[in-house]
Structures are given as structure tokens and as C-alpha cells.
Scaffold this active site. Structure first.
Site, short mmCIF file in Angstrom:
data_model
loop_
_atom_site.label_atom_id
_atom_site.label_comp_id
_atom_site.label_asym_id
_atom_site.label_seq_id
_atom_site.Cartn_x
_atom_site.Cartn_y
_atom_site.Cartn_z
N ARG A 35 58.95 29.08 59.61
CA ARG A 35 60.37 28.75 59.37
C ARG A 35 61.26 29.99 59.44
O ARG A 35 62.44 29.89 59.81
CB ARG A 35 60.53 28.06 58.02
CG ARG A 35 61.90 27.39 57.81
CD ARG A 35 61.89 26.51 56.56
NE ARG A 35 63.12 25.73 56.44
CZ ARG A 35 64.08 25.94 55.54
NH1 ARG A 35 63.95 26.94 54.67
NH2 ARG A 35 65.15 25.18 55.50
N ILE A 61 70.06 24.37 58.64
CA ILE A 61 68.67 23.99 58.81
C ILE A 61 68.28 23.27 57.53
O ILE A 61 68.49 23.77 56.43
CB ILE A 61 67.76 25.22 59.07
CG1 ILE A 61 66.28 24.83 59.14
CG2 ILE A 61 67.97 26.30 58.04
CD1 ILE A 61 65.37 25.98 59.54
N SER A 62 67.78 22.05 57.66
CA SER A 62 67.57 21.19 56.51
C SER A 62 66.56 21.76 55.53
O SER A 62 65.68 22.54 55.89
CB SER A 62 67.11 19.79 56.96
OG SER A 62 68.12 19.13 57.68
N GLN A 63 66.69 21.34 54.28
CA GLN A 63 65.73 21.67 53.24
C GLN A 63 64.33 21.24 53.70
O GLN A 63 64.15 20.16 54.25
CB GLN A 63 66.14 20.90 51.98
CG GLN A 63 65.31 21.12 50.76
CD GLN A 63 65.84 20.30 49.59
OE1 GLN A 63 66.80 19.54 49.74
NE2 GLN A 63 65.22 20.45 48.44
N PRO A 64 63.30 22.08 53.50
CA PRO A 64 61.96 21.73 53.97
C PRO A 64 61.48 20.36 53.49
O PRO A 64 60.85 19.61 54.26
CB PRO A 64 61.09 22.85 53.39
CG PRO A 64 62.02 24.02 53.27
CD PRO A 64 63.34 23.43 52.90
#
Length: 674
Positions: A35, A61-64
Site C-alpha cells: 500500500r 485512497i480508501s481505508q483498508p
């Protein structure tokens, strides 16, 4: 490399698996995809944090955990042909590509920003993801020439499900998409059962950037006129978050206006009202807290003002405001002489202290006068002096024993952090037991001492507690982690409850402390990621609805702060708030000064739209604009962190007390002689 791999493993274990994702293919893919390669270099250290991160073009970038949840819901498997709408940095596409494999599977991903599409293409190619094809276009209309798809994932929130995407699903295919208003959506899973039949399942509340396109939102925030649901009923209109904040905000007068405090009468029946600040050097925050406190004292009977300050220094102020006289008839040294002096030795605090002194002079009963108390534990030297002074007067024999016990601390009173370094050796560990023994001995004599002077006994017992806690604090702060923070905030909370207990069941307190202390830590990454607690959390746990937590914020202006601990104060320019922060939403509301009541019964709609975590700014006595994101922003859910939020769009630095503020004819007991 090993450290990054460990971070990635920890992310999967703590952020994804513990939240219920059991799909081994998803877990394995997220362990494999780096990431940190999908964010800017200056954000790499945050790559495995439990939060979304900013990328160019105002996107994220979205939360994992969200990435994992969407891929799991879409049931992506080996050999699948997958359409992703919203490429962004390419991270989710890489995770999907890892799962579908290079043999039969393929990922088609659409990005409307050409710069993002180009950088994602280069990044994916460099990392060896040859089974991903990126193109620039309108994702709401899909990719008809490559349809049908086994799965479609949409990484932006639309007003409803675009018909084109449903049409491009294979029979048995799964579409996962957020649907709803801006920053408040429901994650839907659509499964195609036949040519015309679809199943629909709701998977929880989420928050994504808007889905822009012919079958989504228009660029100006409206819904394209030709975009209707299959039954031709209009979807939701897009009401922006700043617009919702403006509608719910209660405009405030200047803090010097007597009307300011009236807005806070709604919390006048609470046992504890906690008032925050987004920095330790902003005049408006001090003036606002003073105005609110005056109202709570005058109209609602609050008799405790407890502040994020050292107990011995605040005790000198308390002796002045309640006309208690100096200890042993000897005038106190001027309080708050240690760094950061401007935090309490400023014109706004001095004005409030003058008011409190005048107010108390009009209160006949001494026990109904409002006191000024410190909650913090830093000033070991002052605390030791206060305890010894008290014992010299009431029990000289005990004072001699205490001097022996405190002996191993005194060499570092001027620089207690030095003691922390020395304490890492075994020879200094004996001090902890000694000071705890002293605290215990003082408390055991409570009945004897209390009969002689109740107020002074409370002062001395609190100083003894402070020394015991501070000794441990300065020792463990060098081990790192959450332990030292938790020890400090627990100490401050226990000091607050000791004050309330000492003053009786009807006593009520107003607390002045930083937002990081008074906002519920469980609703920030302080608590979620680092395991830290704070006074706000502990007050909610102890007092429930009888505690009110009120935060403060600003967009820009100036602040009094240092560049590093112990350095000189500077008046620094506060950078405008980040576009992805709560502060920017408040700024864009266009209301320059307001109170936002965040309780569901008062403003449910705005509370719900603000629930998803965002960045929030925290400036202490140190401010480093050049590294502001790393140094001063943290993830939080504002409406769960606070009961209300006080906003000043532009603020200015406090004015430290200096020679120009000296006053002739003031009594020796006046604490701010300059």
C-alpha cells in the site's frame, strides 16, 4: 522492508480480520500488495493506518478495511472479470488483480481524472500487474465492450444504482456500490439473478466521494436531469455537508458580548462541562471558555474551574481568587514560570482570573466560592515544595521523613525529563515505592490533618498524588507507547473526581483542556489505533449524559507556539485547513463564528453526515506548519468525539504577559505580577 511487511501483516490482523473478514483470498491479497507504493512519498509512513489517505485531484485512497469489505462483498474469485469504477491510485485494482490471477482473470478500471489514470497505469505496470487495464472515462456508464462482468465495484457514492452497471453484470454477477447523499451512503450489494431480476442487500453505512457522471452526480453537485431510477422516481438531491452545517449552525456573537454565554445554558445542569481548544495559543479559545465559564458560575452554580495546568501553580491562583492568603504567610512565587509560559500567563487568562476574584468577593460563604485548580502532573518540583511546606507546618516529623523519601528526585526538579533517562537504570526504581509510600502516609493522616485545615489538606494530598504519578510518568515516557499518555490523563481525571468528591454531591465543574484531552478518545485514532484514553472518555464512562464535551476549531489565523519543546514562543501563521478535514467543511459553511450542537436530538441529519471519520487538526504548544499533516492532523469522528463544536473561522494568537502589563498597587497575593 521487514518493518513494512510487519506493518502490512498487522494491518490485516487488526484492521481487517478482527472486523470479520474471513475470506482468505482477500486477506492474502492485502498482505501481498504494498500500500505504501500507492500513496505520496510523504504519506508512506501512514500507509498502514486505519484511515483513508489523500491522493491528488482531491480524491482519497480508501481505508483498508473498506477496500477489503467491498471486495469480500463482491465475492471476487480466481478467473473473474471485474469492473472497478474509480481507479484512484490503483490500490484496490491491485488487490483485486492479486485475487483474480493472471491466467483467466482480468480487472478493468475506469478513472475520470486523466492524471490519476496515468499515474495508476505506470504504478501497476511497475509492480507487475499486467492483468489490469485502466482507461479514462465516465464510470457511471460502465465499459460495455468488455461486459459482462462477474463483479463490479464502485468506489464513489451515487444518488442511486446506475442502470448501465446493472445491465453489464453477468447473470450471477455482483455489484457493490455506495448509494445516498454526499458523505452519507448505504453500501449496496446487487446480485443479478436473471435478465431482469436482481437481489438487493444493504451492507451498512459508508462515506465516499461523489460519483460524477451521466448516471451519477453532475459536477456542480446536482443530479443530471436525464438520470432517473428505472421506475422514473427522482433519487435524492445532493445537499453538501457545508450547506448542512450552515443550516444547523447557531451563529455566535463575539466572546466579549454578554450574550455569548447564553448559548451554553443548555448544559447548565451537567455535573461536568469540558471545554476544549484546538491549540494552546489561540486567544478566541481562551476568551470563549472564559465567557462560557462565567455563565456557568453565575447562573448555574459551578464552583470548580479545573484546567490543564500544574496543580501547585494553579493553587497559587486559587489562593488569590478565593482570598485564602499565602501559604504560611509567605507570598507564592509567580506561577507558570516554566515552558510554555504563554499557555497560562497571557492577557486572556489574567482577565478571567481578575473576574473570578471579583465574583468570589461577592459570595459570602467561602465554600460557595469558585476555585481554580490544576489537573496536570508536570511540576514535580513545585509539588514537592508544596507538600513539604504543608508538613513543616502541621507535622514536622513527617516532613523530615518526606524529605528523605523525595531526596532521590530533587536533583532533576528543574528538568524532570532527565530523571526519566536516569530512571531506566535499576538504581532509580526505588523512588517509585518511596513516593507512593509518602502519598499513602499523607492520606492515612487525613482525619488528623483535615481537622486543622480542610482546604490545605486537599492541596497537600493532591500534591502527594501528583508526585507519585509524575515519578512514574517521567520514567515510562522514555519507553514510548500509550502508557505515559494514559497515566497522565488518568491522573487528571482522578484529580477532577477528587475535587468533585471533596466539594460534595452538588458540586459541578468546568474543565479547560485541549481537544485531544476532552474529546472522547474512543472516537479518534488515538483510541482506535494507539490504545490511548483521555479525560473526555473517562468522564463519559463515569458521568454519562451528566458530562458535556465541547470542542473548538479554526480554519486559519495566527497562533502562539514554539517550534520545539523549550524553545522561544513565536507568533506563527496557521495554515488554512486541509480540504479533507472537518475544519474545511466548517470553513466552507460560510458562517464565521458558530455553535454546532452535535447531539442526535438536536441535529440528527448533520450528525449523521459528519459521522464518518475525517482529519481533524490538533496544535499544542508546538506547531510545525511544514509537516502539518504528520504533526498535527489525526482521524476522528467529530459527532461521536464531542457533544458540540465551537467554530471561529479566523483566530489570533494569545498575548503573553510582559513588563508592559505590570500593574502598580496590586497585592502581593496577585498571581500574575510581572
Amino acid at each position: 522492508m521487514a518493518n513494512v511487511n510487519q506493518q502490512r501483516q498487522r494491518m490485516v490482523d487488526t484492521q481487517i480480520a478482527r472486523r470479520g473478514i474471513r475470506n482468505e483470498a482477500v486477506l492474502a491479497a492485502m498482505r501481498a500488495v504494498p500500500r505504501e507504493r500507492f500513496v505520496a512519498a510523504d504519506m508512506a509512513e501512514f500507509a498502514y493506518a486505519d484511515s483513508p489517505l489523500p491522493i491528488p485531484e482531491g480524491q482519497t485512497i480508501s481505508q483498508p478495511a473498506i477496500v477489503a469489505a467491498m471486495i469480500d462483498a463482491a465475492e471476487v474469485g480466481p478467473g473473474d472479470r471485474v469492473l472497478e469504477v474509480g481507479t484512484g491510485s490503483g490500490y484496490a485494482a491491485a488487490v483485486i488483480a492479486q485475487i483474480v490471477g493472471h491466467d483467466a482473470g482480468h480487472v478493468f478500471t475506469i478513472e475520470r481524472h486523466s492524471a490519476l489514470a496515468q499515474s495508476a497505469t505506470s504504478r501497476l505496470r511497475e509492480l507487475g500487474y499486467g492483468n489490469v487495464t485502466v482507461r479514462v472515462g465516465d464510470g457511471t456508464v460502465g465499459w460495455a465492450e468488455e461486459a459482462p462482468f462477474d463483479a463490479i465495484l464502485v468506489s464513489a457514492g451515487g444518488p442511486d444504482v446506475p442502470p448501465a452497471l446493472k445491465d453489464q453484470l453477468a447473470v450471477g454477477g455482483r455489484l457493490v456500490i455506495p448509494v445516498g447523499a454526499e458523505h452519507e451512503q448505504t453500501l449496496l450489494k446487487i446480485v443479478r439473478r436473471s435478465g431482469t431480476a436482481y437481489d438487493r442487500e444493504e451492507r451498512g453505512r459508508v462515506a465516499f466521494v461523489p460519483l460524477i457522471g451521466a448516471q451519477g452526480w453532475a459536477e456542480d453537485g446536482t443530479r443530471p436531469s436525464g438520470n432517473l431510477n428505472p421506475d422514473h422516481t427522482p433519487g435524492p438531491t445532493r445537499r453538501t455537508v457545508p450547506t448542512m452545517i450552515a443550516a444547523a449552525a447557531e451563529p455566535l456573537p463575539d466572546p466579549d458580548d454578554p450574550a455569548f454565554g447564553r448559548f451554553f445554558d443548555r448544559w447548565g445542569d451537567r455535573r461536568v462541562v469540558l471545554l476544549g481548544e484546538a491549540s494552546h495559543g489561540t486567544s478566541e479559545f481562551y476568551r470563549a471558555r472564559a465567557a462560557i465559564t462565567k455563565r456557568l458560575v453565575e447562573r448555574h452554580g459551578f464552583t470548580i474551574v479545573a484546567v490543564e495546568a500544574d496543580w501547585p501553580d494553579a493553587a497559587a491562583v486559587d489562593r488569590h481568587v478565593r482570598d485564602r492568603g499565602a501559604r504560611n504567610g509567605v507570598a507564592d512565587e509567580p506561577p507558570f514560570q516554566r515552558f510554555p509560559t504563554w499557555m497560562w500567563r497571557n492577557t486572556d487568562v489574567a482577565a478571567f482570573v481578575d473576574w473570578l476574584h471579583d465574583h468570589n468577593r461577592g459570595v459570602a460563604a467561602p465554600d460557595r466560592r469558585t476555585g481554580f485548580y490544576g489537573l496536570d502532573l508536570y511540576n514535580m518540583g513545585g509539588s514537592i515544595a508544596a507538600v513539604l511546606d504543608y508538613l513543616d507546618r502541621v507535622d514536622p516529623e513527617a516532613a523530615a521523613v518526606a524529605r528523605e523519601r523525595y531526596g532521590c528526585l530533587t536533583p532533576w526538579q528543574k528538568d524532570p525529563s532527565t530523571y526519566g533517562r536516569a530512571a531506566l537504570t535499576q538504581g532509580f526504581r526505588r523512588c517509585e515505592a518511596a513516593v507512593i509510600d509518602q502519598c499513602r502516609a499523607l492520606l492515612e493522616k487525613r482525619l488528623d490533618y483535615a481537622g486543622k485545615d480542610g482546604d490545605r489538606f486537599l492541596d497537600a494530598t493532591q500534591n502527594a498524588r501528583l508526585i507519585a504519578t509524575a515519578e512514574r510518568y517521567y520514567r515510562i515516557m522514555y519507553y514510548g507507547g500509550a502508557e505515559s499518555w494514559n497515566l497522565r490523563d488518568t491522573h487528571m481525571f482522578e484529580t477532577l473526581t477528587a475535587l468533585l468528591d471533596a466539594k460534595g454531591p452538588q458540586a459541578r465543574a468546568v474543565v479547560w483542556a485541549h481537544n485531544s484531552h476532552i474529546g472522547d478518545a474512543r472516537q479518534t485514532d488515538m483510541g482506535i489505533t494507539r490504545g490511548e484514553l483521555n479525560i473526555g472518555q473517562l468522564c463519559r464512562e463515569r458521568f454519562g449524559d451528566a458530562a458535556a464535551l465541547i470542542g473548538f476549531g479554526t480554519h486559519s489565523g495566527t497562533v502562539a507556539a514554539a517550534t520545539d519543546w523549550g524553545e522561544a514562543m513565536e507568533v506563527k501563521r496557521v495554515r488554512p485547513s486541509r480540504p479533507d478535514s472537518y475544519e474545511r467543511l466548517c470553513h466552507e459553511s460560510g458562517v464565521p463564528r458558530f455553535l454546532l450542537d452535535l447531539r442526535a436530538e438536536r441535529n440528527e441529519a448533520v450528525r449523521r453526515c459528519l459521522l464518518p471519520s475525517r482529519l481533524e487538526r490538533f496544535i499544542g504548544v508546538i506547531y510545525r506548519p511544514d509537516t502539518e499533516l504528520r504533526s498535527h492532523y489525526s482521524e476522528a469522528s467529530l459527532p461521536q468525539q464531542f457533544d458540540a463544536y465551537v467554530w471561529f473561522d479566523e483566530t489570533r494568537a494569545v498575548t503573553p504577559l510582559g513588563p508592559e502589563h505590570a500593574r502598580s498597587g496590586v497585592p502581593d497575593t496577585y498571581p500574575f505580577g510581572v
